[in-house]
Design an enzyme around this catalytic site. Structure first.
Site, PDB file in Angstrom:
ATOM      1  CG  ASP A  45     -32.300  12.166  -7.836  1.00  0.00           C
ATOM      2  OD1 ASP A  45     -31.496  12.537  -6.966  1.00  0.00           O
ATOM      3  OD2 ASP A  45     -32.579  10.968  -8.035  1.00  0.00           O
ATOM      4  CE  LYS A 112     -25.270  12.068  -8.431  1.00  0.00           C
ATOM      5  NZ  LYS A 112     -26.379  11.350  -7.757  1.00  0.00           N
ATOM      6  CD  GLU A 114     -29.488   7.557  -6.253  1.00  0.00           C
ATOM      7  OE1 GLU A 114     -30.145   6.691  -5.624  1.00  0.00           O
ATOM      8  OE2 GLU A 114     -29.674   8.772  -6.135  1.00  0.00           O
ATOM      9  CD  GLU A 181     -26.236  10.592  -0.430  1.00  0.00           C
ATOM     10  OE1 GLU A 181     -26.358  10.496  -1.671  1.00  0.00           O
ATOM     11  OE2 GLU A 181     -27.092  11.130   0.300  1.00  0.00           O
TER      12      GLU A 181
END
Ligand code: KIV
Length: 264
Positions: A45, A112, A114, A181
């Site tokens: 994204d 995916k 988050e 990340e």
């Protein structure tokens, strides 16, 4: 060309073979990345920033992700395709199921999302319904307004412990991959060793099973980049050569180097 599957990636982790991942948003770059030997493509994204020009990923809609996933699939003949569920499209399991279905039907092999352990129930439901899940922890850009900026995560002992626990719980709930990340390298190493599923890192040091970079960053198209980025276009005369150099550097462990890492 043989399609790379989740089993291929799991075996690579087991065998200690590094996995090279790159973001991708269209069929041309998908084709070039495949020709350069990339293992997996992430329809991230981040397209909200690098393609649409926004200052965060929040404006990205499920329709945008489906469109770009379908484009990437058309240029793909080998790589494993991971596609992001955008902001506010997986707040509860039923909503996640519906939107993950859209991405899988557009050509994704995995979605995916988050978040943290609040996602465990959703991950189990998705997996039971045939949707493999990558759980993205550490710096989660969709939560930039909660985090107070794009900052390194897991720097205190308490935060590090919590991230390690989250990783284990997300794996237990069915996550088939993790993405870390912007976390300190020693924490990323600990997490990578603590789980059996492949761990992708970005700004997470050299010890994760896989590395990912944003395509536009590694091609040197953005003036301002984070310290974990290397410009692979330098010294190369084509995009395909730059991506080949990236794949090689990930495989032989020369990327990321110490200067690309957060060490505490
Ligand atoms: O959306 C994206 O491209 C990502 C990367 C920053 C890993 O999640």
């Amino acid at each position: 060309m043989q399609q790379i599957t989740l089993n291929t990636l799991k075996k690579m982790k087991k065998d200690g073979e590094k996995i090279a991942v790159l973001t991708c948003y269209d069929s041309t770059f998908s084709k070039i990345s495949n020709q350069a030997g990339i293992d997996a493509l992430l329809v991230g994204d981040t397209l909200g920033m690098v393609l649409q020009g926004n200052d965060s990923t929040l404006p990205v809609m499920i329709e945008h992700m489906a469109y770009h996933t379908a484009c990437v699939k058309k240029g793909n003949n080998q790589a494993f395709i991971i596609s992001d569920l955008p902001f506010m499209t997986y707040s509860f399991p039923e909503q996640a199921l519906k939107n993950a279905g859209v991405l899988m039907q557009a050509g994704a092999h995995m979605v995916k999302l988050e978040g943290d352990i609040w996602l465990c129930e959703t991950i189990t439901r998705l997996t039971e319904n045939g949707v493999p899940v990558c759980a993205h922890i550490g710096l989660t850009p969709q939560a930039v307004n909660v985090l107070g900026g794009f900052k390194v995560q897991g720097r205190t002992e308490e935060q590090a412990k919590q991230l390690l626990e989250s990783a284990k719980k997300l794996e237990e709930s069915g996550a088939a991959m993790l993405l870390l990340e912007c976390v300190p390298s020693n924490l990323a190493e600990k997490i990578t060793k603590a789980v059996d599923i492949p761990v992708i890192g970005i700004g997470a040091g050299a010890e994760t099973d896989a590395q990912v970079l944003v395509l536009h960053d590694m091609l040197g198209l953005n003036e301002k980049t984070a310290k974990f980025v290397r410009n692979f276009m330098e010294g190369q005369s084509s995009v395909q050569d730059a991506i080949k150099a990236y794949v090689l550097a990930v495989k032989d462990g020369s990327f990321p180097s110490e200067k690309n890492q957060y060490i505490y």
